[in-house]
Every structure is written in C-alpha cells, then in structure tokens.
Design a protein around this motif. Structure first.
Motif, PDB file in Angstrom:
ATOM      1  N   VAL A   1     -33.130 -22.908  28.951  1.00 36.79           N
ATOM      2  CA  VAL A   1     -33.016 -23.324  27.560  1.00 36.79           C
ATOM      3  C   VAL A   1     -33.230 -22.102  26.670  1.00 36.79           C
ATOM      4  CG1 VAL A   1     -33.962 -24.783  25.726  1.00 36.79           C
ATOM      5  CG2 VAL A   1     -33.819 -25.651  28.074  1.00 36.79           C
ATOM      6  N   LYS A   2     -32.334 -21.928  25.706  1.00 32.99           N
ATOM      7  CA  LYS A   2     -32.466 -20.833  24.745  1.00 32.99           C
ATOM      8  C   LYS A   2     -32.737 -21.424  23.359  1.00 32.99           C
ATOM      9  CE  LYS A   2     -28.520 -19.479  26.310  1.00 32.99           C
ATOM     10  NZ  LYS A   2     -27.207 -18.810  26.484  1.00 32.99           N
ATOM     11  N   VAL A   3     -33.740 -20.877  22.690  1.00 32.56           N
ATOM     12  CA  VAL A   3     -34.139 -21.380  21.375  1.00 32.56           C
ATOM     13  C   VAL A   3     -34.142 -20.209  20.395  1.00 32.56           C
ATOM     14  CG1 VAL A   3     -35.848 -22.655  20.055  1.00 32.56           C
ATOM     15  CG2 VAL A   3     -35.600 -23.098  22.511  1.00 32.56           C
ATOM     16  N   PHE A   4     -33.400 -20.359  19.299  1.00 27.70           N
ATOM     17  CA  PHE A   4     -33.252 -19.295  18.311  1.00 27.70           C
ATOM     18  C   PHE A   4     -33.825 -19.719  16.968  1.00 27.70           C
ATOM     19  CE2 PHE A   4     -30.026 -18.284  21.376  1.00 27.70           C
ATOM     20  CZ  PHE A   4     -29.821 -16.912  21.302  1.00 27.70           C
ATOM     21  N   SER A   5     -34.332 -18.749  16.225  1.00 26.19           N
ATOM     22  CA  SER A   5     -34.550 -18.917  14.788  1.00 26.19           C
ATOM     23  C   SER A   5     -33.625 -17.935  14.082  1.00 26.19           C
ATOM     24  CB  SER A   5     -36.012 -18.652  14.415  1.00 26.19           C
ATOM     25  OG  SER A   5     -36.362 -17.292  14.634  1.00 26.19           O
ATOM     26  N   PHE A   6     -33.131 -18.313  12.889  1.00 22.08           N
ATOM     27  CA  PHE A   6     -32.164 -17.447  12.218  1.00 22.08           C
ATOM     28  C   PHE A   6     -32.151 -17.713  10.721  1.00 22.08           C
ATOM     29  CE2 PHE A   6     -29.852 -21.341  12.936  1.00 22.08           C
ATOM     30  CZ  PHE A   6     -29.007 -21.464  11.837  1.00 22.08           C
ATOM     31  N   SER A   7     -31.521 -16.812   9.990  1.00 23.86           N
ATOM     32  CA  SER A   7     -31.283 -16.964   8.553  1.00 23.86           C
ATOM     33  C   SER A   7     -29.851 -17.412   8.338  1.00 23.86           C
ATOM     34  CB  SER A   7     -31.530 -15.635   7.837  1.00 23.86           C
ATOM     35  OG  SER A   7     -31.001 -15.673   6.525  1.00 23.86           O
ATOM     36  N   TYR A   8     -29.671 -18.455   7.536  1.00 21.63           N
ATOM     37  CA  TYR A   8     -28.319 -18.919   7.245  1.00 21.63           C
ATOM     38  C   TYR A   8     -27.500 -17.844   6.524  1.00 21.63           C
ATOM     39  CZ  TYR A   8     -28.652 -23.762   8.793  1.00 21.63           C
ATOM     40  OH  TYR A   8     -28.734 -24.892   9.568  1.00 21.63           O
ATOM     41  N   ARG A   9     -28.182 -16.951   5.837  1.00 22.52           N
ATOM     42  CA  ARG A   9     -27.470 -15.877   5.142  1.00 22.52           C
ATOM     43  C   ARG A   9     -26.726 -14.967   6.119  1.00 22.52           C
ATOM     44  NH1 ARG A   9     -32.705 -14.225   1.486  1.00 22.52           N
ATOM     45  NH2 ARG A   9     -32.565 -15.902  -0.083  1.00 22.52           N
ATOM     46  N   LYS A  10     -27.239 -14.913   7.360  1.00 22.72           N
ATOM     47  CA  LYS A  10     -26.652 -14.005   8.350  1.00 22.72           C
ATOM     48  C   LYS A  10     -25.861 -14.750   9.424  1.00 22.72           C
ATOM     49  CE  LYS A  10     -30.276 -10.587   7.549  1.00 22.72           C
ATOM     50  NZ  LYS A  10     -31.334  -9.730   8.136  1.00 22.72           N
ATOM     51  N   GLY A  11     -25.698 -16.051   9.252  1.00 17.58           N
ATOM     52  CA  GLY A  11     -24.865 -16.813  10.177  1.00 17.58           C
ATOM     53  C   GLY A  11     -25.604 -17.405  11.346  1.00 17.58           C
ATOM     54  N   ILE A  12     -24.983 -18.449  11.939  1.00 15.09           N
ATOM     55  CA  ILE A  12     -25.561 -19.147  13.092  1.00 15.09           C
ATOM     56  C   ILE A  12     -25.415 -18.279  14.337  1.00 15.09           C
ATOM     57  CG2 ILE A  12     -25.356 -21.214  14.533  1.00 15.09           C
ATOM     58  CD1 ILE A  12     -24.292 -22.673  12.045  1.00 15.09           C
ATOM     59  N   PRO A  13     -26.460 -18.214  15.200  1.00 14.38           N
ATOM     60  CA  PRO A  13     -26.379 -17.398  16.413  1.00 14.38           C
ATOM     61  C   PRO A  13     -25.223 -17.828  17.316  1.00 14.38           C
ATOM     62  CG  PRO A  13     -28.643 -18.065  15.995  1.00 14.38           C
ATOM     63  CD  PRO A  13     -27.790 -18.832  15.036  1.00 14.38           C
ATOM     64  N   GLU A  14     -24.599 -16.860  17.959  1.00 14.53           N
ATOM     65  CA  GLU A  14     -23.519 -17.141  18.899  1.00 14.53           C
ATOM     66  C   GLU A  14     -24.088 -17.518  20.257  1.00 14.53           C
ATOM     67  OE1 GLU A  14     -20.824 -13.887  19.129  1.00 14.53           O
ATOM     68  OE2 GLU A  14     -20.298 -13.949  17.000  1.00 14.53           O
ATOM     69  N   ASP A  15     -23.355 -18.369  20.948  1.00 15.05           N
ATOM     70  CA  ASP A  15     -23.746 -18.778  22.298  1.00 15.05           C
ATOM     71  C   ASP A  15     -22.963 -17.948  23.307  1.00 15.05           C
ATOM     72  OD1 ASP A  15     -24.586 -20.006  24.576  1.00 15.05           O
ATOM     73  OD2 ASP A  15     -23.489 -21.865  24.243  1.00 15.05           O
ATOM     74  N   GLU A  16     -23.678 -17.136  24.092  1.00 10.87           N
ATOM     75  CA  GLU A  16     -23.030 -16.249  25.044  1.00 10.87           C
ATOM     76  C   GLU A  16     -22.753 -16.910  26.391  1.00 10.87           C
ATOM     77  OE1 GLU A  16     -25.635 -12.938  25.319  1.00 10.87           O
ATOM     78  OE2 GLU A  16     -25.223 -12.205  23.281  1.00 10.87           O
ATOM     79  N   SER A  17     -23.159 -18.182  26.550  1.00 11.51           N
ATOM     80  CA  SER A  17     -22.984 -18.847  27.847  1.00 11.51           C
ATOM     81  C   SER A  17     -21.560 -19.352  28.057  1.00 11.51           C
ATOM     82  CB  SER A  17     -23.948 -20.032  27.962  1.00 11.51           C
ATOM     83  OG  SER A  17     -23.550 -21.084  27.096  1.00 11.51           O
ATOM     84  N   GLY A  18     -20.803 -19.457  26.963  1.00 11.19           N
ATOM     85  CA  GLY A  18     -19.461 -20.012  27.080  1.00 11.19           C
ATOM     86  C   GLY A  18     -19.407 -21.497  26.836  1.00 11.19           C
TER      87      GLY A  18
END
Length: 510
Positions: free
Chosen positions: A377-394
């Motif tokens: 399981v991967k859990v991210f925190s991010f800023s909407y100003r910089k965009g949603i994190p990409e999923d590298e798993s495909g």
C-alpha cells in the motif's frame, strides 16, 4: 533533615548549595533534590521504614549490577533510613504524556513512542532483573501469594466498598474473594513483580525510560504489572493503542521466556486487570476518602468506568462478587461520569481470515493482477497546487481524498513552519476534531478495499491526501491512515509526504 545533610557531606565532602523538597505523592517517604555549587544534583530520601528502605537499596543495587535502567544508590546511612541516589531529572512519563491524557486519550505519535519504549523495557526488569535476586529482601513480603491477594481485596472492601454504604453479605463476598485469590495464584512465576508500575514511576532521562519506586516489588506474575500500567484509570488509553502496547510487550518478553499462547495470555491478563481494578479502588478510597488527597479522589470516576467496561465484556466466575460490583457501578454518585476518550473502542478487527475468499463470491474471475501478492500500500500527501501524485504501478491510481474542508492550522502563525508530523499541529487538529470525523469515513473505505485486495492477491493500492500546501492536514491524514493499515492488516505500507520530501516504509509483519 540534619542527618540527611550529614550523609551528603560525608559522600560529597561538603554541604549542598541548594536543597529542595520534592512534591509528595502516595508515599510517606520524603525526597529532596540536593545540588552542589557546580549545579550537579542528587536525590536524597528520608524514609520512615527501615525495611522498606532496605528493599529499595538492595533492589536498586541488584538491578544496577545487571545494568538495568534504575537510579544508582550513592550513599546509605547506617540505619538505612536515609540514602542518596542519582538524580534522573524532573520529567516523568506521566508528565510527558499529559497532553494525550488531557485530550481524553488522543495520544500523539511521540507520546505513543514513549509508551512503547517503556513497555518494551519492562520485561528486561521483570525477567533479567529476577535472575539471582534474593527475594527475601523484598518488602513487605517476598512473594505474591493468597494472603497478599486477600489483604488487597479486603483493603478494597473496607476502604472503598464500605465507604459507599452499599449493603452486602460479608460471608458470600469472602467466599468469592478466596476463589479469586486461588485463581490469581494458580501459576507460580519467577519474574520480578514491580507492583507499582505506572507512568508516575517512570522517569525520562535523555528520552529513555528509567524506573523508580520499585521497593514494593516481589516474586510474582508479570501480568500484574501490565494490568497496572495499561489499565491505569486516568490514562484512558484507547483500545487500539493498548493492543499495540500489549503486542510490543509480548514480543519483548519472548526474548526472555517462552510466553503462553495468545489466548491464554489474554485470559490470564483479564483476570489480573479485574483484580488490579479492585485494588486501586481500595487505594483511592483510603488516600482519597480518608486522607483527603484530591488526586486520588479525582481518580475514582475513571476507575469506576474501567470496572463498568470490564464487567460488560468479561465473564468472571464469581457470581456474588460480580452482582455486587454491578450494583456498585450503578450507584447514582457514579452515574454521571464523563468519558471523553476519543474512539475508545479503537479499530475493530474481524475474526474472519482476510486471505480466504467469501463463499458467496461465486466462481473466481482473474485479471493479470490476481493471485500475485503480497499487497503493498502506498500513501501520499500532496499539495493540490502541484498536482495529484502519479501512480507508477500501472494501475492508474487509487483513492484521492480532499482534506481542504477541515480546519487549516496553516492559517495561524505558530504552525506555519510546522507539518502534520509535529506535535503542536497534531494537537491542534485533534482538539479541533474535524480531521478525526473526516478520517473515520476514510478508514471504513480503506479497510474494505485493503481487505478485498488481500483476498484477491493484488499487489498495489494507492491512497493520496491533498490539501492547499500539502503540509499540515494532508500529512497528518496520510501518516495516520498508513499506520492504521499497517497495524490492522500487517502489509507493507510506503509513505511519501511529497512536498516535505519525506519517505518511510512500514515493513510487512511476518
């Protein structure tokens, strides 16, 4: 006092520059912090019982030889009524976790780590400390036995139960007391029973736990200390945290002895929790009702609540005693008890095996991801100003949660340079409460999804939390969901706080 100063002078070669009496708690012993001209301090003790002082001095020296985290005895008077010991500082574990306790059981990650470090150290004292220990030096008795149990139960009867003016049958109560005492002493244990293991008796020196006030210890069952610590009335530990602390203790104790199977361990522990609850009520009654010490009076309502919850969940085979205790908890004076512990039932787990498919699922269908496992399981925190994190798993990504509806600490100057991992921000968010309500719904969604992914053998699942700056609310939420999933399901969880450039991996449990 003069004789204590003389002892210090004999040991140090001069009188202390400053002598300060320390606050008195439940003990009749008096402690002083004695400081020389260079600022170096020791703690001096004046006791009223030679036997009690002797027990502490002997145990402290024995534990020190075994390099256990206890104060060292530096000097002792000939009559053993006075002694000097190393000064472990001014911060107790009780003080360090005050914020979580006053927040009704919402302990920060830092506070939880202090509790876990303490509980992991306890088996070291109980089992390694018991090796080659001459228990005949213990006070007031060398071993936990039936007579001692009956003394404590009668202490509860005379100092608390009778003070309530509740009518009861003495002989029927005594019969159940004897049955309980027999059950509690059914197993012989060669461990050291601390007896008064609580947060007030743990000092933090350089962030590490040191143990004090163990002079009442003796040979006895290790369950007793766990019950004392984890069911301390005023601590209000949530069930989830208490379960984590029990797991930490169990694993640490395995290094010293072969622990009983988990179900037996839980059953025996529950019996000691029951006994310890009655015992502390006796102490609170004496120290509170008779000695009028406010701290103990304040401790009675949460202790009654502990007893009430225990009677609701356990099945003890002492019919008269249990019926009497139910009447006790129903007395009007104990009915208006405020229980402020947030989510006191913790996170409920299922008895079902999540790896086994449900029979109603029907014929299995497969994708290229099925049956590969184990899940990460991967859990991210991010800023909407910089965009949603990409999923590298495909897989295209998973859940994305918007935290911006909750109260933002970043609007206030004291929190602008901090993150959701820092204690002041955590306290702000949890005291406000909006983030807790938000996460309750998140946990329900996440639990169902993780469980189903495990069943199907999926390998990757992603959760992302966004807020305005990716600094406070999203970081707090991501960290707490990650720890929740790891604790409940034991899978590997990878945490990434993108805007802080912080990554962490919680390894899968074997």
């Amino acid at each position: 006092m003069h004789q204590l100063l003389e002892l210090y002078k004999q040991w140090r070669g001069e009188e202390p520059a400053v002598t300060q009496q320390l606050p008195v708690a439940g003990s009749n012993r008096i402690y002083y912090r004695m400081t020389d001209g260079e600022g170096e301090s020791v703690v001096g003790c004046i006791g009223t019982s030679r036997d009690e002082n002797h027990a502490f001095i002997y145990l402290a020296r024995h534990f020190s030889k075994r390099q256990l985290p206890v104060p060292q005895v530096l000097a002792v008077s000939e009559d053993e009524l006075r002694y000097l010991q190393t000064d472990l500082g001014t911060v107790s574990l009780f003080d360090a976790i005050r914020g979580g306790r006053e927040a009704g059981g919402r302990y920060t990650l830092k506070e939880q780590e202090l509790l876990k470090a303490t509980i992991r150290e306890l088996p070291n004292v109980q089992f390694r400390g018991a090796r080659e220990l001459d228990f005949s030096n213990c006070y007031p008795q060398p071993e936990f036995n039936i007579e001692g149990v009956l003394f404590d139960l009668n202490y509860f009867k005379y100092c608390f139960l009778k003070a309530t003016e509740l009518d009861f049958h003495e002989l029927k109560l005594e019969a159940d007391f004897r049955l309980l005492a027999k059950d509690l002493t059914a197993e012989r244990c060669d461990s050291f029973l601390y007896r008064d293991f609580q947060a007030r008796n743990v000092m933090l020196t350089d962030g590490k736990p040191f143990f004090i006030d163990f002079q009442g210890g003796r040979r006895g069952p290790f369950y007793y200390d766990l019950a004392s610590f984890l069911w301390q009335a005023s601590a209000r530990y949530p069930d989830k945290l208490r379960a984590e602390l029990l797991d930490d203790y169990y694993e640490a104790a395995q290094q010293f002895i072969e622990m009983p199977k988990r179900d037996i361990f839980a059953s025996r522990l529950q019996l000691f929790v029951f006994f310890r609850t009655l015992q502390v009520l006796g102490a609170y009654g004496f120290r509170g009702y008779f000695e009028r010490k406010q701290h103990f009076i304040d401790s009675i309502p949460p202790a009654i609540q502990n007893l009430r919850e225990l009677l609701q969940t356990a099945d003890f085979q002492y019919p008269y005693l249990i019926s009497l205790l139910r009447k006790l908890t129903e007395l009007p004076r104990f009915q208006r008890i405020e229980v402020t512990a947030a989510r006191s039932d913790g996170y409920k787990t299922t008895d079902n095996n999540p790896y086994k498919a449900h029979p109603k699922d029907g014929p299995a269908t497969f994708s290229k991801y099925d049956g590969k496992g184990p899940l990460v399981v991967k859990v991210f925190s991010f800023s909407y100003r910089k965009g949603i994190p990409e999923d590298e798993s495909g897989n295209g990504g998973g859940y994305v949660f918007d935290c911006r509806s909750t109260h933002n600490p970043g609007r206030y100057e004291p929190y602008k340079q901090l993150t959701g991992l820092d204690e002041p921000v955590i306290r702000f968010l949890e005291d406000d409460g909006e983030i807790l309500t938000f996460l309750e719904s998140v946990y329900k969604l996440a639990d169902a999804h993780v469980e189903r992914y495990i069943q199907r053998g999926f390998t990757s699942l992603m959760f992302s939390f966004g807020c305005t700056g990716g600094q406070h609310r999203s970081v707090y939420s991501a960290q707490h969901l990650a720890e929740h999933i790891h604790q409940k399901f034991g899978v590997e969880v990878r945490i990434c706080h993108r805007e802080q450039n912080i990554s962490q991996t919680l390894e899968a449990k074997q």
